[in-house]
Design an enzyme around this catalytic site. Structure first.
Site, PDB file in Angstrom:
ATOM      1  N   LYS A 267       0.844  -1.193   0.000  1.00 39.74           N
ATOM      2  CA  LYS A 267       0.000   0.000   0.000  1.00 39.74           C
ATOM      3  C   LYS A 267       0.874   1.236   0.000  1.00 39.74           C
ATOM      4  O   LYS A 267       1.938   1.272   0.632  1.00 39.74           O
ATOM      5  CB  LYS A 267      -0.903  -0.026   1.241  1.00 39.74           C
ATOM      6  CG  LYS A 267      -1.887   1.124   1.343  1.00 39.74           C
ATOM      7  CD  LYS A 267      -2.760   0.961   2.585  1.00 39.74           C
ATOM      8  CE  LYS A 267      -3.801   2.078   2.705  1.00 39.74           C
ATOM      9  NZ  LYS A 267      -4.676   1.889   3.883  1.00 39.74           N
TER      10      LYS A 267
ATOM     11  N   SER B 198      -9.571   1.668   2.765  1.00 38.36           N
ATOM     12  CA  SER B 198      -8.753   2.515   1.904  1.00 38.36           C
ATOM     13  C   SER B 198      -7.672   1.771   1.133  1.00 38.36           C
ATOM     14  O   SER B 198      -7.065   2.328   0.231  1.00 38.36           O
ATOM     15  CB  SER B 198      -8.087   3.598   2.757  1.00 38.36           C
ATOM     16  OG  SER B 198      -7.206   3.024   3.708  1.00 38.36           O
TER      17      SER B 198
ATOM     18  N   SER C  72      -9.848  -0.746   6.806  1.00 39.49           N
ATOM     19  CA  SER C  72      -9.238  -0.489   5.504  1.00 39.49           C
ATOM     20  C   SER C  72      -8.491  -1.659   4.887  1.00 39.49           C
ATOM     21  O   SER C  72      -8.070  -1.589   3.734  1.00 39.49           O
ATOM     22  CB  SER C  72      -8.296   0.716   5.598  1.00 39.49           C
ATOM     23  OG  SER C  72      -9.038   1.896   5.763  1.00 39.49           O
TER      24      SER C  72
END
Length: 582
Positions: free
Chosen positions: A108, A183, A207
């Site tokens: 990420k 996210s 997330s």
């Protein structure tokens, strides 16, 4: 030589305050300092404070190691990045042998990789390049893995959807008009698409689990502190988790055992040395006689098809010898309220008003990130997404009007919430509920109102966010497809008992089977998770009433970023048509 250097002029790292500035500070703080006090303070600065800052400014300080060679990476052209899920690509190879030898792992874009740009989905961090590797990145390389690139995430991770990133929306591989969840949207989407088998995500309110559920893959939020957060962009220390997303529970367990463990005091979220089991070697145990509690309150206000699929999957665990019962935890219904009350102000103080890092904790402070964050926020705060602005505005409002009153009350309520889960987990080995109460939403289109955008980015964390507040481990696994979209089931366990979560999934063939790769934008067909779950696509511009869309309509209709850093979503042409079982 040192004496000669000390006698020469050198610039101060700090501009000394003038009497006028000190007078203004005194007025703002209502200190009513006298002229004598102000003059004395000015002298103290020159005699003590300035010299101390000079010493610290010249010191190198502790940093994180960069052990493996690499190039800066590169951006993919749109046609090679059809899901917009890659932010940038790289090819950093670790040792030649190890548990992850031959495996490509995506990270990420909130996780630092030295020499590779990191924006955390936000324009305010555009151009920032860390000079250190996050601990999880180093551990992956030490285990023989290859870091394949950075994946898209929501703006500063403040969204549960996949449309606020500065690089543009990330569509769901199973139905490209819908959200891939957030996210950590890019990490989950790439796994669902078959680009990688393993990725790392971050989780402050769901997330990891929300996008994993939306994309039909495995996602684990570990116990708070099990995996070091060192070198990862924080939101609030007590909520910050980093963990694996994978195409199978076996790979999830393997990646967890590589990245978990104490980080020698560099991460304040960790309380001390811990024993990390080889999770991947514990999956052969039996769950016969284990008690599984279906949390009654976790099914409230869920879509009917979500409830049916999750309960059916949970009851299938009886085939492996488990006992499945309904359990009531009344305080779970207030879990999201407790989480929201504390997180809004906590995230404001820690990140947005805390110079990106907060203060008062012992550990590694990524100073270059902190300075880049402060500069970006001061220069262009208006470039924040509407969801991040909301947190900023409400945090400031509550701070100015109610100070820490509700934060303190919420934190005390969080203790009761944690006790309620612990009490249930005395009787049950794991707890089960839907990961998110609904199926993935359609991505917002151009012209969507601000209210619509805010609603779209929220509403999915009622079951996930409470366990960020309490720190319990929680894993999501796909239970099936409804209307062409994946539905996830969340399994929650005792602190530091990730084995029970993974074992629960692995012991049940229905759960252990995951969806095969969708392969959006790729000409080759790949088999699915097992016979009977093969996912096929046809390379035709056709419209299917069930799932298929014309990519031109997709590009034209969705709300996209007019200032996208790395280009718009490419024309995939080949889109998935069959969203159900073959």
């Amino acid at each position: 030589m040192a004496g000669q250097s000390d006698s020469l002029h050198s610039t101060s790292p700090i501009v000394p305050p003038s009497l006028e500035e000190l007078t203004d500070i005194s007025k703002r703080l209502n200190l009513k300092c006298t002229d004598e006090e102000l003059a004395s303070f000015k002298d103290v600065y020159h005699s003590i404070i300035e010299s101390s800052h000079k010493v610290v400014d010249r010191m190198a300080g502790k940093t994180l190691p960069v052990k493996y060679p690499r190039t800066p990476g590169y951006y993919l052209p749109p046609h090679e990045n059809p899901l917009n899920a890659w932010v940038c690509m790289c090819n950093i190879q670790g040792v030649e042998s190890g548990k992850l030898a031959g495996e490509r792992v995506a990270l990420k874009d909130s996780i630092a990789v030295a020499g590779v740009p990191m924006s955390c989905g936000s324009r305010i961090l555009e151009g920032y390049v860390p000079e250190f590797d996050a601990t999880v990145a180093t551990r992956i390389l030490d285990a023989g893995g290859c870091i394949a690139g950075k994946t898209a995430c929501e703006d500063l991770c403040f969204s549960g959807s996949s449309f606020t990133s500065a690089t543009g929306p990330v569509p769901n591989p199973h139905r490209p008009t819908h959200t891939s969840g957030g996210s950590s949207c890019g990490s989950a989407a790439l796994i669902a698409n078959g680009d990688v088998k393993m990725a790392i995500g971050g989780d402050q309110g769901g997330s990891i689990r929300i996008p994993a559920s939306c994309c039909g893959v495995v996602g684990l939020k570990p116990t708070h502190g099990l995996v070091p957060y060192t070198g990862v962009i924080p939101i609030e220390g007590r909520l910050d988790h980093v963990g694996p997303i994978a195409n199978s529970v076996q790979n999830c367990a393997l990646l967890l055992e590589v990245i978990a463990g104490y980080d020698n005091g560099l991460d304040p979220r960790q309380k001390g040395a811990m024993v990390v089991p080889e999770y991947s070697k514990q999956l052969s145990a039996s769950i016969r006689g284990k008690k599984i509690g279906l949390v009654k309150e976790g099914f409230i206000d869920c879509d009917n098809d979500v409830v049916s699929l999750v309960k059916e999957a949970a009851k299938s665990l009886t085939e492996a010898g488990a006992v499945v019962e309904e359990v009531s935890i009344p305080l779970h219904s207030d879990g999201r309220a407790i989480s929201t009350t504390t997180s809004l102000q906590g995230e404001y103080y820690y990140m947005l008003n805390g110079h990106g890092l907060g203060s008062g904790w012992k550990g590694f402070y990524p100073a270059s990130y902190q300075e880049a964050f402060d500069k970006g926020l001061a220069l262009r705060p208006f470039d924040l997404s509407v969801t991040t602005k909301l947190v900023y505005m409400f945090g400031e409002y509550m701070n100015n009007n109610y100070q820490m009153k509700f934060y303190a009350k919420g934190m005390n309520a969080a203790l009761l919430l944690s006790e309620a889960y612990d009490e249930a987990l005395k009787e049950y080995d794991v707890l089960v509920m839907p990961t998110i109460p609904i199926k993935p939403k359609p991505l917002p289109k151009k012209g969507t109102s601000i209210q619509g955008l805010l609603q779209h980015a929220s509403g999915m964390s009622s079951n996930t966010s409470p366990f960020n507040t309490t720190g319990h481990p929680a894993l999501t696994i796909n239970t099936g497809i409804s209307d062409g979209l994946p539905v996830g089931m969340m399994i929650v366990g005792r602190h530091f008992d990730e084995t029970s979560l993974e074992l629960t999934v692995y012991s049940c063939p229905v759960l252990c089977t995951v969806l095969g790769p969708v392969r959006v934008g790729c000409g080759s067909l790949r088999p699915g998770g097992h016979a009977g779950l093969t996912r096929q696509r046809r390379h035709q511009k056709l419209i299917s009433a069930k799932v298929g869309i014309v990519q031109d309509d997709f590009d034209a209709g969705l709300m996209t970023s007019s200032q996208s850093l790395y280009g718009p979503i490419g024309d995939t042409r080949a889109v998935r048509k069959d969203g159900g079982y073959s």
